[in-house]
Design an enzyme around this catalytic site. Structure first.
Site, PDB file in Angstrom:
ATOM      1  N   VAL A 173      27.553  -6.030  52.976  1.00 15.75           N
ATOM      2  CA  VAL A 173      27.205  -5.396  54.245  1.00 15.75           C
ATOM      3  C   VAL A 173      25.741  -5.692  54.522  1.00 15.75           C
ATOM      4  CG1 VAL A 173      27.081  -3.241  55.535  1.00 15.75           C
ATOM      5  CG2 VAL A 173      28.885  -3.563  53.831  1.00 15.75           C
ATOM      6  N   CYS A 174      25.458  -6.198  55.711  1.00 12.21           N
ATOM      7  CA  CYS A 174      24.087  -6.410  56.151  1.00 12.21           C
ATOM      8  C   CYS A 174      23.310  -7.272  55.152  1.00 12.21           C
ATOM      9  CB  CYS A 174      23.421  -5.051  56.384  1.00 12.21           C
ATOM     10  SG  CYS A 174      21.901  -5.114  57.352  1.00 12.21           S
ATOM     11  N   THR A 175      22.164  -6.784  54.669  1.00 15.73           N
ATOM     12  CA  THR A 175      21.337  -7.589  53.767  1.00 15.73           C
ATOM     13  C   THR A 175      21.878  -7.616  52.343  1.00 15.73           C
ATOM     14  OG1 THR A 175      19.891  -5.674  53.436  1.00 15.73           O
ATOM     15  CG2 THR A 175      19.242  -7.277  55.124  1.00 15.73           C
ATOM     16  N   THR A 186      24.451 -12.190  58.116  1.00 15.34           N
ATOM     17  CA  THR A 186      23.714 -10.975  57.756  1.00 15.34           C
ATOM     18  C   THR A 186      23.114 -10.421  59.050  1.00 15.34           C
ATOM     19  OG1 THR A 186      22.039 -10.042  56.263  1.00 15.34           O
ATOM     20  CG2 THR A 186      21.534 -12.178  57.253  1.00 15.34           C
TER      21      THR A 186
END
Length: 339
Positions: free
Chosen positions: A112-114, A132
């Protein structure tokens, strides 16, 4: 309310947490899997850390874990949330190892994300497509030259590896995983229950800030970019831009390609698009925004919006123009709002 229950087998979801982890990256996907259990799925959610100790999230909230990641058996989905610390700093070797070892045996690996930076540090994105948060896609591409970063994707699947965009995109990804496991009907029930999109329209560009970047190194090219940004409505055809510098169109095109990795026409379009989007955010209608940003017509603005965001200017303005709903009792919700 009646629910249609489905037969399911246990599926273990292990979420790797660590000091500084973004709490919403953990809670959002966990909520999706938990909610799916109400409709017949059987996800067993566990929180694991590199050494088995509790961790402190980015909000300062202590997160209790179920144990060490090394002790977790038979992982079906191994999920790695993100943190504000990475991409600003290198991912510690201990954290990269904690992601690498269970990933080898897991049915699928997701970030998730970074959290994509943790997967990249573990070598899990080499040779794969990934995404990302839009703010740091360039940094991910720099850190992981062996992967192909897709900056506009909400989430990307490459084989059994999944990566998602910023923060709430973890919910989008988790819904996609639920749909993969149990079909669209159950995933749709979960989306409705959580009051979220089953599949949101467009990519990350609709949420990103206007075009930004370092100024060109070449004084000649900087003069041209200043000219375009200073007056997007002017004649910025290739011939007109080259004429300002007494330069051949071929040479100017080469300068744009070498320094900005784009063409003069696309650069002008991007500047006009950003200005039009800002005008829509300020409350101007689409026709006004098109004229003030330098588009020859509303239709040309609509084509650019559709290509970049998969949204019309009107749909973009409805979604982002205000957080207040001026809607009468008799007015029906927009069809794209709920599923």
């Amino acid at each position: 309310m009646c629910y249609q229950w489905t037969v399911s087998v246990p599926h273990r979801v292990a979420i790797l947490v660590y000091d500084g982890v973004t709490l919403l990256d953990v809670a959002g996907p966990a909520e999706v899997f938990k909610e799916a259990n109400r409709f017949g799925a059987d996800y067993r959610i566990t929180l694991v850390s590199p050494g088995g100790a509790d961790v402190t999230s980015n909000l300062g909230v202590r997160v209790a874990v179920d144990g060490a990641v090394s002790a977790e058996p038979a992982i079906g989905t191994f999920l790695v949330p993100g943190s504000d610390r990475y991409p600003r700093a290198r991912v510690p070797g201990e954290l990269a190892d904690a992601a690498r070892r269970p990933a080898a045996a897991a049915g699928r690996v997701a970030s998730v994300c970074t959290g994509a930076f943790v997967l990249a540090a573990a070598g899990l994105l080499d040779g794969k497509r990934a995404t990302t948060h839009w703010k740091v896609t360039h940094e991910l591409a720099t850190r992981c030259p062996a992967c192909r970063v897709e900056p506009d994707a909400i989430y990307v699947r490459d084989g059994s590896t999944y990566t998602s965009a910023g923060v709430t995109a973890g919910i989008d990804l988790s819904l996609a995983l639920v749909e993969e496991d149990h079909g669209p009907a159950l995933a749709r029930d979960v989306a409705r229950s959580l009051v979220v999109y089953m599949q949101r329209a467009g990519g990350q560009s609709q949420f990103s800030a206007p075009l930004q970047g370092p100024p060109p190194r070449s004084p000649a090219l900087r003069r041209i970019t200043d000219l375009v940004t200073g007056d997007p409505r002017a004649d910025h055809s290739l011939a007109a831009l080259a004429g300002h510098l007494n330069m051949s169109t071929r040479h100017l095109t080469r300068l744009f390609r070498d320094e900005l990795s784009t063409t003069p026409a696309r650069y002008v379009e991007n500047i006009r698009f950003d200005m039009a989007r800002a005008l829509l955010d300020q409350g101007h209608n689409a026709t006004q925004a098109a004229a003030q940003a330098g588009f020859p017509s509303y239709e040309s603005l609509r084509r650019v919006f559709t290509r970049k965001l998969s949204l019309s200017p009107a749909a973009y303005q409805r979604r982002f123009g205000t957080t207040r709903r001026h809607q009468s009792v008799s007015e029906k919700p927009a069809p794209e709002r709920f599923l």
